[in-house]
Scaffold this active site. Structure first.
Site, PDB file in Angstrom:
ATOM      1  N   HIS A   1       0.943   5.453   1.265  1.00 40.57           N
ATOM      2  CA  HIS A   1       0.159   6.276   1.902  1.00 40.57           C
ATOM      3  C   HIS A   1       0.202   7.773   1.245  1.00 40.57           C
ATOM      4  O   HIS A   1       1.306   8.088   0.932  1.00 40.57           O
ATOM      5  CB  HIS A   1       0.850   6.697   3.268  1.00 40.57           C
ATOM      6  CG  HIS A   1       1.062   5.270   4.350  1.00 40.57           C
ATOM      7  ND1 HIS A   1       0.272   5.293   5.221  1.00 40.57           N
ATOM      8  CD2 HIS A   1       1.657   4.302   4.228  1.00 40.57           C
ATOM      9  CE1 HIS A   1       0.498   4.012   5.977  1.00 40.57           C
ATOM     10  NE2 HIS A   1       1.441   3.430   5.359  1.00 40.57           N
TER      11      HIS A   1
ATOM     12  N   HIS B   1       0.835  -1.283   0.041  1.00 38.99           N
ATOM     13  CA  HIS B   1      -0.221  -0.170  -0.078  1.00 38.99           C
ATOM     14  C   HIS B   1       0.815   1.219   0.068  1.00 38.99           C
ATOM     15  O   HIS B   1       1.943   1.338   0.452  1.00 38.99           O
ATOM     16  CB  HIS B   1      -1.083  -0.029   1.067  1.00 38.99           C
ATOM     17  CG  HIS B   1      -0.289  -0.309   2.502  1.00 38.99           C
ATOM     18  ND1 HIS B   1       0.079  -1.335   2.920  1.00 38.99           N
ATOM     19  CD2 HIS B   1       0.169   0.533   3.352  1.00 38.99           C
ATOM     20  CE1 HIS B   1       0.610  -1.377   4.167  1.00 38.99           C
ATOM     21  NE2 HIS B   1       0.828   0.044   4.340  1.00 38.99           N
TER      22      HIS B   1
HETATM   23  P1  5GP Z   1       1.915   0.310   7.505  1.00 37.61           P
HETATM   24  O1  5GP Z   1       2.231   0.915   8.925  1.00 37.61           O
HETATM   25  O2  5GP Z   1       1.674  -0.765   7.156  1.00 37.61           O
HETATM   26  O3  5GP Z   1       2.543   1.264   6.391  1.00 37.61           O
HETATM   27  O4  5GP Z   1       0.391   1.087   7.337  1.00 37.61           O
HETATM   28  C1  5GP Z   1      -0.617   0.497   7.489  1.00 37.61           C
HETATM   29  C2  5GP Z   1      -1.921   1.520   7.687  1.00 37.61           C
HETATM   30  O5  5GP Z   1      -3.088   0.944   7.652  1.00 37.61           O
HETATM   31  C3  5GP Z   1      -1.762   2.076   8.950  1.00 37.61           C
HETATM   32  O6  5GP Z   1      -1.743   3.749   8.488  1.00 37.61           O
HETATM   33  C4  5GP Z   1      -3.122   1.890   9.772  1.00 37.61           C
HETATM   34  O7  5GP Z   1      -4.023   2.879  10.484  1.00 37.61           O
HETATM   35  C5  5GP Z   1      -4.015   1.371   8.654  1.00 37.61           C
HETATM   36  N1  5GP Z   1      -5.020   0.403   8.928  1.00 37.61           N
HETATM   37  C6  5GP Z   1      -4.906  -0.715   9.561  1.00 37.61           C
HETATM   38  N2  5GP Z   1      -6.007  -1.362   9.671  1.00 37.61           N
HETATM   39  C7  5GP Z   1      -7.081  -0.657   9.133  1.00 37.61           C
HETATM   40  C8  5GP Z   1      -8.409  -0.730   8.556  1.00 37.61           C
HETATM   41  O8  5GP Z   1      -9.124  -1.746   8.845  1.00 37.61           O
HETATM   42  N3  5GP Z   1      -8.943   0.056   7.965  1.00 37.61           N
HETATM   43  C9  5GP Z   1      -8.116   1.359   7.630  1.00 37.61           C
HETATM   44  N4  5GP Z   1      -9.002   2.039   6.880  1.00 37.61           N
HETATM   45  N5  5GP Z   1      -6.972   1.462   7.620  1.00 37.61           N
HETATM   46  C10 5GP Z   1      -6.273   0.456   8.445  1.00 37.61           C
END
Ligand code: 5GP
Ligand code: ZN
Length: 137
Positions: free
Chosen positions: A102, A100
């Site tokens: 951001h 993903h």
């Molecule tokens: P990472 O740290 O893996 O780059 O980012 C994962 C992101 O996914 C985090 O910012 C977290 O808040 C978001 N996230 C985790 N679970 C969910 C969810 O169920 N729904 C949404 N919309 N975001 C999520």
């Protein structure tokens, strides 16, 4: 949830999300623990873990949608700028093992800490109503 992946469950409609953009390949939705107002995640619907196991073709499609959604958010929020973040591996802060990007909107000189803060669900719902490109949010 067939593979224990929360983002696959969102892509399959098994878990709700505040959608900002959707097409056959890609989905974008508000992060529920935003770094800033309008923090949006952009995913390919097909599961891969990170940048390195995702095909160049898929990455090209996703980054094109990142650009489209960021341009839309910049005028619809509006915001003054944005950061694009993409984490790979726990050491890099990746918590969800579905690739993903951001989009983190920035406002003036407002300082930011790149840390999750629990989102206010009614504020997120209202924001999604206002900025979504998806007809039914
Ligand atoms: P990472 O740290 O893996 O780059 O980012 C994962 C992101 O996914 C985090 O910012 C977290 O808040 C978001 N996230 C985790 N679970 C969910 C969810 O169920 N729904 C949404 N919309 N975001 C999520
Ligand atoms: Zn997945």
């Amino acid at each position: 949830m067939k593979n224990d992946c929360v983002f696959c469950a969102i892509a399959a409609g098994e878990i709700p999300a505040f959608k900002v953009y959707e097409d056959e390949l890609v989905l974008a939705y508000l992060d529920i623990n935003p770094f800033s107002k309008g923090h949006t995640l952009v995913i390919p619907k097909a599961h891969t873990e990170g940048l390195l196991d995702t095909s160049d073709e898929t990455l090209a499609a996703v980054i094109a949608r990142v650009k489209k959604v960021a341009a839309h958010l910049k005028s619809a929020l509006p915001c003054d700028g944005f950061n694009i973040l993409q984490n790979n591996g726990e050491a890099a802060g990746q918590t969800v093992k579905h690739v993903h990007f951001h989009i983190v909107p920035r406002y003036g000189n407002e300082p930011i800490v790149f840390e999750n803060h629990p989102g206010d669900m009614s504020a997120l719902a209202a924001l999604a109503q206002r900025v979504s490109l998806v007809s039914a949010v």
